[in-house]
Design a protein around this motif. Structure first.
Motif, mmCIF file in Angstrom:
data_model
loop_
_atom_site.group_PDB
_atom_site.id
_atom_site.type_symbol
_atom_site.label_atom_id
_atom_site.label_comp_id
_atom_site.label_asym_id
_atom_site.label_seq_id
_atom_site.Cartn_x
_atom_site.Cartn_y
_atom_site.Cartn_z
ATOM 1 N N VAL A 48 -0.278 3.561 -2.049
ATOM 2 C CA VAL A 48 0.723 4.261 -1.246
ATOM 3 C C VAL A 48 1.652 3.261 -0.561
ATOM 4 O O VAL A 48 2.892 3.411 -0.594
ATOM 5 C CB VAL A 48 0.039 5.167 -0.206
ATOM 6 N N ALA A 49 1.080 2.209 0.044
ATOM 7 C CA ALA A 49 1.892 1.228 0.764
ATOM 8 C C ALA A 49 2.854 0.503 -0.172
ATOM 9 O O ALA A 49 4.044 0.343 0.135
ATOM 10 C CB ALA A 49 0.980 0.226 1.472
ATOM 11 N N ALA A 50 2.353 0.058 -1.320
ATOM 12 C CA ALA A 50 3.208 -0.667 -2.267
ATOM 13 C C ALA A 50 4.277 0.243 -2.857
ATOM 14 O O ALA A 50 5.434 -0.170 -3.028
ATOM 15 C CB ALA A 50 2.352 -1.278 -3.375
ATOM 16 N N SER A 51 3.916 1.481 -3.174
ATOM 17 C CA SER A 51 4.887 2.422 -3.745
ATOM 18 C C SER A 51 5.976 2.768 -2.736
ATOM 19 O O SER A 51 7.166 2.845 -3.089
ATOM 20 C CB SER A 51 4.178 3.693 -4.216
ATOM 21 N N VAL A 52 5.580 2.975 -1.493
ATOM 22 C CA VAL A 52 6.567 3.271 -0.448
ATOM 23 C C VAL A 52 7.504 2.091 -0.253
ATOM 24 O O VAL A 52 8.727 2.257 -0.092
ATOM 25 C CB VAL A 52 5.848 3.634 0.864
ATOM 26 N N ALA A 53 6.955 0.865 -0.267
ATOM 27 C CA ALA A 53 7.792 -0.321 -0.103
ATOM 28 C C ALA A 53 8.816 -0.439 -1.224
ATOM 29 O O ALA A 53 10.014 -0.661 -0.980
ATOM 30 C CB ALA A 53 6.911 -1.573 -0.047
ATOM 31 N N ALA A 54 8.359 -0.291 -2.467
ATOM 32 C CA ALA A 54 9.277 -0.407 -3.606
ATOM 33 C C ALA A 54 10.295 0.733 -3.618
ATOM 34 O O ALA A 54 11.493 0.508 -3.832
ATOM 35 C CB ALA A 54 8.479 -0.422 -4.910
ATOM 36 N N GLY A 55 9.826 1.966 -3.380
ATOM 37 C CA GLY A 55 10.729 3.107 -3.412
ATOM 38 C C GLY A 55 11.755 3.082 -2.298
ATOM 39 O O GLY A 55 12.940 3.404 -2.518
ATOM 40 N N THR A 56 11.346 2.688 -1.098
ATOM 41 C CA THR A 56 12.279 2.649 0.027
ATOM 42 C C THR A 56 13.352 1.593 -0.184
ATOM 43 O O THR A 56 14.545 1.833 0.085
ATOM 44 C CB THR A 56 11.519 2.366 1.327
ATOM 45 N N MET A 57 12.945 0.420 -0.675
ATOM 46 C CA MET A 57 13.935 -0.622 -0.938
ATOM 47 C C MET A 57 14.877 -0.216 -2.066
ATOM 48 O O MET A 57 16.082 -0.486 -2.011
ATOM 49 C CB MET A 57 13.218 -1.923 -1.290
ATOM 50 N N PHE A 58 14.335 0.446 -3.079
ATOM 51 C CA PHE A 58 15.151 0.837 -4.230
ATOM 52 C C PHE A 58 16.214 1.863 -3.852
ATOM 53 O O PHE A 58 17.293 1.906 -4.453
ATOM 54 C CB PHE A 58 14.243 1.395 -5.331
#
Length: 204
Positions: free
Chosen positions: A56-66
């Motif tokens: 969840v943390a890694a996906s949120v980080a990548a998705g938010t930056m994208f």
């Protein structure tokens, strides 16, 4: 002279009494292995839950930056003010790295399940320890580099005449900062995972 003999009457034990004492021989069990297996299984279950949280943390980080692109409402005929993650190579590296991290954690879930089913197996745990350490380094590199760029975006740099842009691109900076925070949360999860694997291997 008569030979005198002394008889000592020793009562024989009944068969039921002998049966009652027989199981006392060799009934001791080694509880060390059983206890260690239960402890390691508990660590493995905690490991699995941490991996779900790290996804969840890694996906949120990548998705938010994208999705951090922002275009200012005012523009001219020849100039449009826009900020996006793809304008900075560091943020591009961040998106790629965090996507790889999320993908790795998904692929590591079956190995984590194996450690739950076989808590005393050392090979899966050792494999997770090595891979988690490598991925933790990648996550920390991406988070640290993105944090440096985010700091400059907020505060600028007077020595190089870099002006802060967050006063104009507020949404962009807010999303990139949130992505950086989420990536550092993933780093913390990986640190805990590495410690758990080390503790579990030590008890083998």
């Amino acid at each position: 002279m008569k030979n005198e003999s002394t008889f000592i009457d020793v009562p024989a034990e009944s068969s039921s009494a002998m049966k009652g004492k027989a199981p006392l021989i060799g009934v001791a069990k080694d509880h060390t292995t059983t206890g260690s297996g239960g402890y390691n299984r508990g660590l493995s279950i905690f490991d699995f839950l941490l991996r779900l949280a790290a996804i969840v943390a890694a996906s949120v980080a990548a998705g938010t930056m994208f999705t951090s692109d922002e275009t200012l409402p005012f523009f001219t005929q020849f100039l449009q003010f826009e900020a996006g993650y793809d304008d900075l190579p560091t943020f591009q590296f961040f998106v790629i790295a965090m996507s790889l991290v999320a993908g790795y954690i998904v692929l590591s879930l079956p190995i984590s399940v194996v450690t739950i089913v076989r808590p005393l197996a050392a090979a899966p745990r050792l494999l997770l320890l090595v891979l988690d350490t490598a991925i933790m380094g990648l996550t920390m590199a991406a988070a640290s580099s993105a944090a440096a760029i985010s700091y400059v975006a907020h505060n600028g740099n007077q020595n190089t005449n870099w002006l802060p842009i967050c006063q104009q691109f507020g949404d962009f900076c807010q999303k990139t900062s949130g992505a950086v925070v989420s990536s550092f949360v993933a780093v913390v999860f990986f640190m805990i995972l590495v410690v758990l694997s080390g503790v579990a291997l030590k008890r083998h």
